[in-house]
Design an enzyme around this catalytic site. Structure first.
Site, PDB file in Angstrom:
ATOM      1  N   ASP A  74     -34.119 -17.884  21.238  1.00 47.70           N
ATOM      2  CA  ASP A  74     -32.755 -17.366  21.333  1.00 47.70           C
ATOM      3  C   ASP A  74     -32.557 -16.126  20.484  1.00 47.70           C
ATOM      4  OD1 ASP A  74     -33.064 -19.135  19.081  1.00 47.70           O
ATOM      5  OD2 ASP A  74     -30.905 -18.979  18.741  1.00 47.70           O
TER       6      ASP A  74
ATOM      7  N   GLU B 245     -32.101 -21.444  17.365  1.00 45.35           N
ATOM      8  CA  GLU B 245     -32.256 -21.279  15.924  1.00 45.35           C
ATOM      9  C   GLU B 245     -31.084 -20.512  15.336  1.00 45.35           C
ATOM     10  OE1 GLU B 245     -33.463 -19.116  12.209  1.00 45.35           O
ATOM     11  OE2 GLU B 245     -32.832 -18.312  14.145  1.00 45.35           O
TER      12      GLU B 245
END
EC number: 3.4.11.4
Length: 407
Positions: free
Chosen positions: A79, A174
């Protein structure tokens, strides 16, 4: 594909995380990227490839020696930050950077300048991958993914480099603090691992903040302002009173190194109700607990002053300093340190003024320090990554694999 080609392909995927979605992965683009990576790893001949319904992708590079060796892992996140769009990323390579300003976007006059970002000058003569000034780049952490995959390819192509079983893991979310929450450590099956999620070349990190989030709801009483004397309680003013009770200089903009802080990240309110959000950070566990106690103390003080129930505190821990989990296994730091030296990189051991998946994974039983991926100015339009830094990170991965086999 070369390391650079791989990275440029990866940043074309929009994987911006969304902390409000309530699902894992938090955005569908992350699963699209995960499926692409799964197909790539299959084509490269890796084994034990799994992709679960939450977007956690694991794979194995088998050992090429019969010597009994520990299983090590390398981890990166798919991400990108919610802070800025990661859609339609349009990178370009500034070859042999000359140390001058880099015009990112002419129409908006967006310039990446060493006058604002002096670290640019550390990379004079190198090839910099930059944005077009309209999105972030995504080196955090697609540089890490590209480095790990490229290192696995290199090891496959160079069987003379002996290594044990290596596991790689790519996870979602994350950037919103959830990357390790559904990470199956037992399934991953490693003795220890490294996240490739640091910044500047040489960074080696096994300390991070202890972290908590605080939300305080202030209740007010709304009365017509013309007749409000001794009746109105303006929750916005009460919230402001609370904010000013915290130490002014214990904020991110006034702290560095091992100094902790209270960070006001949001305020939303009207006369009747105001909500204030903070994050609390400190490397020292005792000071961290004291900061949380101070929050509780100030809420009680507000309630004593304005009446019981005026302020309500919701406080939750987010993650802890991984140092206490790494210290018993410091040989894994020694190996990373030696690998950097062998790759011609000067190690820079430092504490993370933030968090990492590795911190949560360490507390889940997988010791997991953090190694540089090479990018700088994460989470915004001024993000860039030197090609040479990514190459060094890839070489460090290879050297770690070789050193573990030589022990």
């Amino acid at each position: 594909m070369t390391l650079v080609e791989r990275f440029l392909k990866y940043v074309s995927f929009d994987t911006q995380a969304n902390e409000d979605s309530g699902v894992t992965p938090s955005t569908p683009g992350q699963m699209v990227f995960a499926k692409y990576l799964k197909e790539e790893l299959e084509a490269l001949g890796l084994e034990e490839i799994t992709l679960d319904e939450n977007g956690y992708l694991f794979a194995t590079l088998p050992a090429n020696t019969d010597k009994p060796l520990p299983v090590i892992g390398f981890i990166a996140h798919m991400d990108t930050s919610p802070d800025m769009s990661g859609k339609d990323v349009s990178p370009r390579i500034v070859e042999n950077y000359d140390g001058k300003d880099i015009l990112l976007c002419a129409e908006q006059n967006i310039v990446l300048s060493p006058s604002q970002f002096p670290e640019l000058l550390d990379h004079k003569g190198e090839d910099l991958i930059v944005t077009n000034g309209k999105t972030l780049l995504g080196a955090d952490d697609k540089a890490g993914i590209a480095e790990i995959v490229s290192a696995m390819v290199y090891l496959k192509e160079h069987p003379e480099i002996k290594h044990g079983k290596i596991r790689i893991g790519f996870n979602p979310d994350e950037e919103i603090g959830l990357g390790a929450h559904k990470f199956d450590v037992e399934k991953f099956g490693c003795d220890w691992a490294y996240t490739m999620d640091g910044g500047e070349v040489g960074e080696l990190e096994f300390e991070n903040f202890n972290a908590a989030a605080a939300k305080i709801v202030f209740k007010g009483r709304n009365v017509h302002p013309g007749y409000a004397k001794n009746k109105m309680i303006n929750s916005i003013r009460v919230a402001n009173r609370f904010i000013t009770m915290l130490p002014t200089h214990e904020a991110p903009e006034h702290t560095e190194g091992y100094e902790g802080f209270y960070h006001l990240i949001g305020i939303n309110g009207e006369v009747e109700q105001t909500t204030v959000s903070y994050i609390i950070r400190d490397h020292n566990r005792t000071r961290f607990e004291a900061r949380k106690k101070e929050m509780e103390h100030l809420v009680r003080k507000i309630n004593d002053e304005y009446g019981l129930g005026t302020a309500t505190l919701e406080l939750r821990d987010q993650y802890y300093n991984m140092r206490e989990q790494i210290e018993p296994v410091m040989h894994i730091i020694d190996i990373a340190f030696a690998a950097m030296k062998a790759a011609g990189v000067e190690p820079r051991v430092k504490a993370i003024r933030g968090g990492t998946d590795g911190a949560q994974l360490s507390f889940k039983g997988l010791p997991c320090p953090n190694i540089f991926a090479g990018g700088l100015n994460f989470h915004g339009r001024y993000e860039f990554v030197p090609v040479q830094s990514m190459e060094k990170a890839m070489n460090v991965i290879v050297k770690i694999a070789a050193l573990v086999a030589d022990r």
